[in-house]
Every structure is written in C-alpha cells, then in structure tokens.
Design a protein around this motif. Structure first.
Motif, PDB file in Angstrom:
ATOM      1  N   GLY A  99       0.840  -1.193   0.000  1.00  0.00           N
ATOM      2  CA  GLY A  99       0.000   0.000   0.000  1.00  0.00           C
ATOM      3  C   GLY A  99       0.869   1.235   0.000  1.00  0.00           C
ATOM      4  O   GLY A  99       2.004   1.215  -0.494  1.00  0.00           O
ATOM      5  N   ASP A 100       0.358   2.310   0.564  1.00  0.00           N
ATOM      6  CA  ASP A 100       1.094   3.564   0.569  1.00  0.00           C
ATOM      7  C   ASP A 100       1.484   3.996   1.972  1.00  0.00           C
ATOM      8  O   ASP A 100       2.601   4.420   2.207  1.00  0.00           O
ATOM      9  CB  ASP A 100       0.244   4.665  -0.075  1.00  0.00           C
ATOM     10  N   THR A 101       0.559   3.873   2.909  1.00  0.00           N
ATOM     11  CA  THR A 101       0.825   4.293   4.275  1.00  0.00           C
ATOM     12  C   THR A 101       0.350   3.218   5.232  1.00  0.00           C
ATOM     13  O   THR A 101      -0.794   2.770   5.150  1.00  0.00           O
ATOM     14  CB  THR A 101       0.113   5.624   4.594  1.00  0.00           C
ATOM     15  N   LEU A 102       1.238   2.814   6.123  1.00  0.00           N
ATOM     16  CA  LEU A 102       0.903   1.877   7.187  1.00  0.00           C
ATOM     17  C   LEU A 102       0.852   2.647   8.493  1.00  0.00           C
ATOM     18  O   LEU A 102       1.815   3.328   8.858  1.00  0.00           O
ATOM     19  CB  LEU A 102       1.939   0.754   7.273  1.00  0.00           C
ATOM     20  N   VAL A 103      -0.269   2.550   9.190  1.00  0.00           N
ATOM     21  CA  VAL A 103      -0.441   3.218  10.479  1.00  0.00           C
ATOM     22  C   VAL A 103      -0.546   2.136  11.546  1.00  0.00           C
ATOM     23  O   VAL A 103      -1.518   1.371  11.560  1.00  0.00           O
ATOM     24  CB  VAL A 103      -1.702   4.115  10.483  1.00  0.00           C
ATOM     25  N   PHE A 104       0.447   2.067  12.411  1.00  0.00           N
ATOM     26  CA  PHE A 104       0.488   1.058  13.470  1.00  0.00           C
ATOM     27  C   PHE A 104       0.137   1.733  14.793  1.00  0.00           C
ATOM     28  O   PHE A 104       0.801   2.678  15.216  1.00  0.00           O
ATOM     29  CB  PHE A 104       1.871   0.417  13.542  1.00  0.00           C
ATOM     30  N   LEU A 105      -0.916   1.235  15.442  1.00  0.00           N
ATOM     31  CA  LEU A 105      -1.417   1.819  16.682  1.00  0.00           C
ATOM     32  C   LEU A 105      -1.226   0.804  17.798  1.00  0.00           C
ATOM     33  O   LEU A 105      -1.781  -0.294  17.751  1.00  0.00           O
ATOM     34  CB  LEU A 105      -2.900   2.185  16.536  1.00  0.00           C
ATOM     35  N   THR A 106      -0.454   1.164  18.815  1.00  0.00           N
ATOM     36  CA  THR A 106      -0.139   0.226  19.882  1.00  0.00           C
ATOM     37  C   THR A 106      -0.112   0.947  21.224  1.00  0.00           C
ATOM     38  O   THR A 106      -0.345   2.157  21.305  1.00  0.00           O
ATOM     39  CB  THR A 106       1.214  -0.464  19.613  1.00  0.00           C
ATOM     40  N   GLY A 107       0.162   0.179  22.277  1.00  0.00           N
ATOM     41  CA  GLY A 107       0.249   0.712  23.620  1.00  0.00           C
ATOM     42  C   GLY A 107       1.664   0.633  24.145  1.00  0.00           C
ATOM     43  O   GLY A 107       2.598   0.247  23.429  1.00  0.00           O
ATOM     44  N   PRO A 108       1.857   0.977  25.430  1.00  0.00           N
ATOM     45  CA  PRO A 108       3.224   0.985  25.981  1.00  0.00           C
ATOM     46  C   PRO A 108       3.888  -0.387  25.939  1.00  0.00           C
ATOM     47  O   PRO A 108       5.106  -0.475  25.841  1.00  0.00           O
ATOM     48  CB  PRO A 108       3.017   1.472  27.420  1.00  0.00           C
ATOM     49  N   GLY A 109       3.113  -1.456  25.990  1.00  0.00           N
ATOM     50  CA  GLY A 109       3.691  -2.787  25.943  1.00  0.00           C
ATOM     51  C   GLY A 109       4.165  -3.205  24.577  1.00  0.00           C
ATOM     52  O   GLY A 109       4.820  -4.251  24.442  1.00  0.00           O
ATOM     53  N   GLY A 110       3.861  -2.426  23.545  1.00  0.00           N
ATOM     54  CA  GLY A 110       4.268  -2.780  22.193  1.00  0.00           C
ATOM     55  C   GLY A 110       5.493  -2.048  21.711  1.00  0.00           C
ATOM     56  O   GLY A 110       5.905  -2.236  20.557  1.00  0.00           O
ATOM     57  N   ARG A 111       6.120  -1.230  22.566  1.00  0.00           N
ATOM     58  CA  ARG A 111       7.271  -0.451  22.111  1.00  0.00           C
ATOM     59  C   ARG A 111       8.469  -1.323  21.767  1.00  0.00           C
ATOM     60  O   ARG A 111       9.267  -0.978  20.901  1.00  0.00           O
ATOM     61  CB  ARG A 111       7.661   0.577  23.185  1.00  0.00           C
ATOM     62  N   GLY A 112       8.590  -2.458  22.427  1.00  0.00           N
ATOM     63  CA  GLY A 112       9.727  -3.327  22.144  1.00  0.00           C
ATOM     64  C   GLY A 112       9.615  -4.107  20.846  1.00  0.00           C
ATOM     65  O   GLY A 112      10.575  -4.773  20.452  1.00  0.00           O
ATOM     66  N   ASP A 113       8.471  -4.031  20.181  1.00  0.00           N
ATOM     67  CA  ASP A 113       8.258  -4.790  18.945  1.00  0.00           C
ATOM     68  C   ASP A 113       8.257  -3.914  17.708  1.00  0.00           C
ATOM     69  O   ASP A 113       7.852  -4.367  16.629  1.00  0.00           O
ATOM     70  CB  ASP A 113       6.920  -5.547  19.022  1.00  0.00           C
TER      71      ASP A 113
END
Length: 382
Positions: free
Chosen positions: A315-329
C-alpha cells in the motif's frame, strides 16, 4: 420453573402433615397436609400459564459514537383473547435491567417503554430479551420466560477530525513509485472485444497480429491506500483501570479517526488486527472497532501479522497503533518499510519518548485519541 422459599416450606409441611396424619391416624393433620399440597399444585398451575405476548423493539439510533445518546423503545402487546396479562417484566440492557410495566395488560392492548442505552464505554450493547416472571397469588412458585430477540446497539469509538490524509506513493506495473494524491490509470492487460467497448481502447497492433479485436484493460494502480494495523494484543496494553485498558480505547479512537478521514476523501482503507481472533473481516470497520477487545498474543503474533502484510500488495501508508507494551516490537514494524513507503507508529499511554526502531519510521507518543489527532495533523510527510 422455580419454587420460592415459601413454596418449598409449604411443600415440606404438606409431606410431613400427610405422613403424620396417615401414620398416626390423625385426619385433621392429613386434611391440613392435603390443603397445603393443593395450594402448591394450584400455584404451579397458575404460574405455568404462558401468556401470549408479542415484543418489538427498535434502537434510535443503533450505531452511535461513544458518549452520544441512544435510546431503546420496547413495545409489549398482549395477543391473547381471553385473559389479561398480570406479570412482572424486565428488559436486559447490557449488564443492567429495566423494569417494563405489564400489570393488568388486557387482551389486544400494548404498553411501550423508552429508556436510554448506556454509551459510556465502547462496545456492542446487547438489549433483550424481555424477561417475564409469572407468579401465583400466594407467592409459592415463580416462572421466568424470555420473549423477543436480542437487538445490539453498536457504540463506536469517538472520532476525532483529521485534516490531513496521506497522498501516498503509488506503484505501477513497471515497478515505478510516484507520489500521487488522487491515483492514476495504468495499463493492465488485453482481452477480446465485446459489443459496447469503446473503439479508442482497441489495441490495433495486437488485433492485427492475432486476427481479432483486442481491447486494453486499465486499472487504477496508484490510488493511495491506507492500512491501519491495530495492536489488540493484551500485552501491548498492560495498564488497566476498572478492567479497561485506556491505551487500547485511545488506539481504537485513532483507528476510527483515520478510517473516517480516508472514507471522507474517497481513499481505500483497510483495518487489520494484529491478533485476528474471531473473523469479522466482512463487517464495516467501525463495527469491528466497536466489537474488538484485547486478546492473548505475543511477539510472534505481531511477526505473523507483519509477514502477512508484507506478502500482500504494498500500500502507501501503514499506520500502526499500539500501547506501551508494544514499544519493544517496533523493529518488526520497521521491517515493513520496504513494502510501505510511509510507516507511522502511534504509541498510546507511554511514560516516555519512544525511539524509532528503524530508519524512516514516524513515531508519535500520544496520551489519547485527541492527542493523536493533533500530532497526526502536525506530521508534514503527507
């Protein structure tokens, strides 16, 4: 059917009185026991009568944003011809119950109740069925029955207005990538001519070679496409207040805002969950966002989802929405830069700045959905 404590006591007394009366030849005790048994039998017969009720309900509206008002209207009609319905009724609304007056409802008559549906939390609020309790006059037996179907009320996440949307980098069949705000038409294939095709689309050179008319098929290959990847793993949203992960609620609001902005500008948008769970791919995105909840998942779950996105058409733009527990990934998301020219990461509820795990990532540290809208509109990569 359930017997009340009073009914159970009277039934035990009936058995004891009858037993003692016949055992010791006391007709008075036997008579009292028989009267108690008749009373219990009468109660069972009265409570077992099934009234003929027709229940209809309508939500106004059935889809609302979190915090907006919604009401349910319930109409109960006595379709019987002989007896009035003298009942206790209550309607189920989520985890609460609402009393519905059905006392002395004569044949052919109806009663209507309108009440507010709670919309303080995002989710799907099930309303119904109507629970009708039939009791005998002595209060010995109570029988509960359900009437009517369950009607869901969809409470969508709040939507925050986004003034900027990605222009994207379109990909044509020859491998080039260009920045295109509104898409373009690209040659895709050839097919046989059918009546009604425009002659200007005939490919004359190929037609002369094969001996029949061939026309060009074009596709819009560069129309900007947004992919919203919502991290619904429970480990990504570890902080909870009263059982609710506020970082996940904020992520859902951000996802709803991006989807709404894309639809407003007629841009293709896809909502993808890191942990798919129950398959709801056929539902509208806002309905999916109303129903989604954090579920079990780990780093491997995100790796599988990222691999699936890499294999799909870029696609053109990927928007990844996560929380504090996902920062390491974030490294796994950064690996998608080869497939998606623009990758934006939003981390909700983090206690500090989040470093970009790969070059080219735009990382937004935001507190809630409103903060995401402000940061999103401030990004100049669009």
């Amino acid at each position: 059917m359930g017997i009340t404590a009073r009914g159970a006591g009277l039934l035990v007394a009936a058995v004891l009185l009858l037993g003692a009366g016949f055992r010791f030849a006391y007709p008075e005790l036997a008579l009292l026991g028989a009267a108690a048994a008749v009373a219990v039998g009468y109660a069972v017969a009265v409570a077992a009568w099934r009234p003929r009720l027709e229940v209809t309900r309508s939500a106004d509206p059935d889809r609302v944003a979190r915090g907006e008002p919604a009401h349910m209207t319930v109409t109960v009609r006595n379709t019987g011809r002989l007896r009035a319905a003298n009942l206790l009724a209550e309607d189920r609304c989520g985890a609460a119950t609402v009393a519905v007056p059905v006392l002395r409802l004569r044949p052919g008559r109806d009663t209507t109740v309108r009440y507010a549906v709670p919309t303080r939390r995002r989710g799907v609020v099930p309303v119904g069925p109507l629970r009708v309790i039939r009791r005998d006059p002595l209060g010995l037996v109570a029988l509960s029955r359900a009437y009517g179907a369950t009607v869901p009320v969809w409470v969508h996440p709040r939507i925050h207005a986004l003034t900027a949307v990605p222009t994207g980098a379109g990909r044509s069949l020859d491998g080039r990538s260009d920045s295109v705000p509104h898409g373009s038409i690209t040659f895709d294939s050839l097919r046989e001519y059918v009546v009604g095709d425009e002659l200007r689309r005939v490919h004359w050179r190929t037609s002369a070679r094969v001996g029949e008319l061939m026309v060009r098929e074009n596709v819009d290959t560069s129309l900007p496409r947004i992919v919203v990847l919502l991290d619904n793993r429970a480990v990504a949203h570890p902080q909870r207040v009263d059982g609710v992960a506020e970082s996940f609620e904020s992520a859902c609001e951000a996802a709803a805002s991006v989807v709404t902005a894309a639809v407003r500008d007629d841009l293709p948008v896809v909502l993808v969950l890191v942990a798919p769970g129950e398959d709801r791919a056929g539902e509208p995105p806002l309905d999916r966002l109303a129903a989604v909840e954090p579920i079990d998942g780990d780093a491997e779950t995100l790796r599988t989802s990222a691999s699936r996105l890499r294999q799909d058409r870029a696609g053109d733009t990927l928007v990844f929405l996560t929380g504090p527990g996902g920062r390491g990934d974030l490294g796994q998301v950064g690996a998608l830069r080869g497939a998606y020219p623009s990758v934006v990461v939003a981390v909700f509820g983090a206690d500090g700045p989040t470093p970009a795990a790969a070059a080219g990532l735009v990382v937004l540290d935001v507190a809630d959905g409103a903060g995401f809208a402000a940061e999103w509109d401030g990004v100049r990569r669009w």
